[in-house]
Design an enzyme around this catalytic site. Structure first.
Site, mmCIF file in Angstrom:
data_model
loop_
_atom_site.group_PDB
_atom_site.id
_atom_site.type_symbol
_atom_site.label_atom_id
_atom_site.label_comp_id
_atom_site.label_asym_id
_atom_site.label_seq_id
_atom_site.Cartn_x
_atom_site.Cartn_y
_atom_site.Cartn_z
ATOM 1 N N HIS A 1 37.622 31.009 42.468
ATOM 2 C CA HIS A 1 37.707 32.246 41.688
ATOM 3 C C HIS A 1 37.444 31.968 40.202
ATOM 4 C CE1 HIS A 1 39.536 36.531 41.930
ATOM 5 N NE2 HIS A 1 38.619 36.461 40.972
ATOM 6 N N ASP B 1 33.554 32.946 46.092
ATOM 7 C CA ASP B 1 34.381 32.591 44.941
ATOM 8 C C ASP B 1 35.772 33.204 45.075
ATOM 9 O OD1 ASP B 1 34.602 31.370 42.271
ATOM 10 O OD2 ASP B 1 34.762 33.436 41.542
ATOM 11 N N ARG C 1 35.767 40.606 45.732
ATOM 12 C CA ARG C 1 37.145 40.595 46.212
ATOM 13 C C ARG C 1 37.154 40.061 47.639
ATOM 14 N NH1 ARG C 1 38.314 40.895 41.673
ATOM 15 N NH2 ARG C 1 39.676 42.381 40.585
ATOM 16 N N GLU D 1 45.020 34.334 47.548
ATOM 17 C CA GLU D 1 44.706 33.252 46.618
ATOM 18 C C GLU D 1 45.967 32.709 45.968
ATOM 19 O OE1 GLU D 1 40.263 34.956 45.463
ATOM 20 O OE2 GLU D 1 41.957 35.388 44.130
#
Length: 323
Positions: A285, A261, A237, A266
């Site tokens: 992600h 990632d 996260r 986001e």
């Protein structure tokens, strides 16, 4: 029973049919739900499934029909689980679906940091190998994993599988787990306190849930404990790291590299500091998103619903067994 999926596009962009869930009873699927549409789309639902659409206390109070919440992910920070518990609504997650996908992606990021394969491939295509005049060339330091120390923060399913792969590469492994965990059956592994993991690791990878205690677990103080050439990996996260502090360390050369990632907000903003920091690698992600993992997630979500309807709920994260 009415089931509503608030944001189904990432789980099934067209290649992962909803059949396991639709086989239980009819489902209404929305590709994505904006904040203002959450209540209108959810108010008649008995069963509500979400991935990243937030379900706050105020929202839950306005959903009197709601009997069950399923999170289409392992992390469940998008739901106010305390409020759901007070309302008698069980919340489940989907653990274990990415036992291969995420650990494999962790090592893809590690190899990118250590070998920079994509950079060298592009330079070959641009003619740099030919200009070099030698049978080989490299423009970045080339490092091996064998004998390096991997620090794992969080030791659930994903952390355990990352350790298993690291062991195969001949790495030494230090893991921080706030609660007791079984000791793996190989010699080059040990549990350690967080500060020891930070101080001794060549590579640190985050695999803990996002909670009030773990938010910004990587911060200015923890960065000061790390080796200056250490590499930080985050596939969990975004808010686990203080992004401003990490960017500062990268720019000042007190952190060797970063591969993420996930970021705090986001999709990533155009002015995000990681877009311009040195030795930084970013993927969008997608660590979880193999077709194998998404099919497994779909089945676990369906199994969770069936277990709830049968009066034997599983993967409950807020201690509530029924409403």
């Amino acid at each position: 029973m009415k089931t509503v999926i608030l944001d189904g596009q990432t789980l099934n962009p067209g290649d992962n049919p909803w059949a396991p869930i639709e086989g239980i009873h009819p489902v209404t699927v929305y590709e994505k739900t904006q904040d203002e549409d959450i209540i209108p789309r959810s108010k008649e639902a008995d069963i509500l499934l979400t991935n990243k659409t937030p379900l706050t206390r105020e929202t839950l109070k306005q959903l009197p029909n709601l009997k069950y919440i399923g999170v289409l992910a392992t992390g469940y920070d998008v739901v106010d689980i305390k409020a759901a518990a007070e309302l008698g609504i069980p919340v489940t997650n989907t653990p274990g679906y990415a036992n291969n996908a995420v650990p494999e992606h962790v090592f893809a990021l590690i190899f990118e940091c250590y070998r920079q394969i994509s950079l060298h491939s592009e330079q070959v295509k641009q003619g740099e190998w030919g200009k070099n005049g030698q049978f080989c060339f490299w423009n970045t330091p080339q490092r091996e994993l064998g004998g390096k120390t991997l620090g794992i923060i969080g030791f659930g399913n994903t952390g355990n599988n990352v350790a298993r792969i690291a062991n195969a590469f001949g790495m030494n492994i230090l893991a921080y787990a706030p609660r007791p965990k079984p000791l793996p059956d190989y010699d080059n592994f040990s549990f350690a306190e967080l500060n020891e993991v930070l101080e001794k690791s060549d590579i640190i990878t985050l695999h803990c849930p996002l909670t009030a205690d773990t938010k910004h677990i990587i911060n200015e103080q923890s960065l000061a404990l790390m080796k200056h050439d250490a590499v930080l990996i985050n596939t969990a996260r975004g808010p686990l790291i203080d992004e401003a502090a990490v960017a500062k360390a990268l720019n000042e050369g007190t952190l060797g590299g970063l591969a993420v990632d996930v970021v705090s907000d986001e999709p990533i903003a155009k002015d995000h500091p990681f877009l311009s920091t040195p030795n930084t690698f970013i993927t969008p992600h997608l660590a979880w998103a193999t077709i194998e993992a998404r099919k497994a997630l779909m089945q676990i979500a369906a199994d969770n619903i069936t277990a709830f309807l049968n009066g034997t709920p599983q993967n409950v994260v807020n201690g509530v067994t029924g409403k």
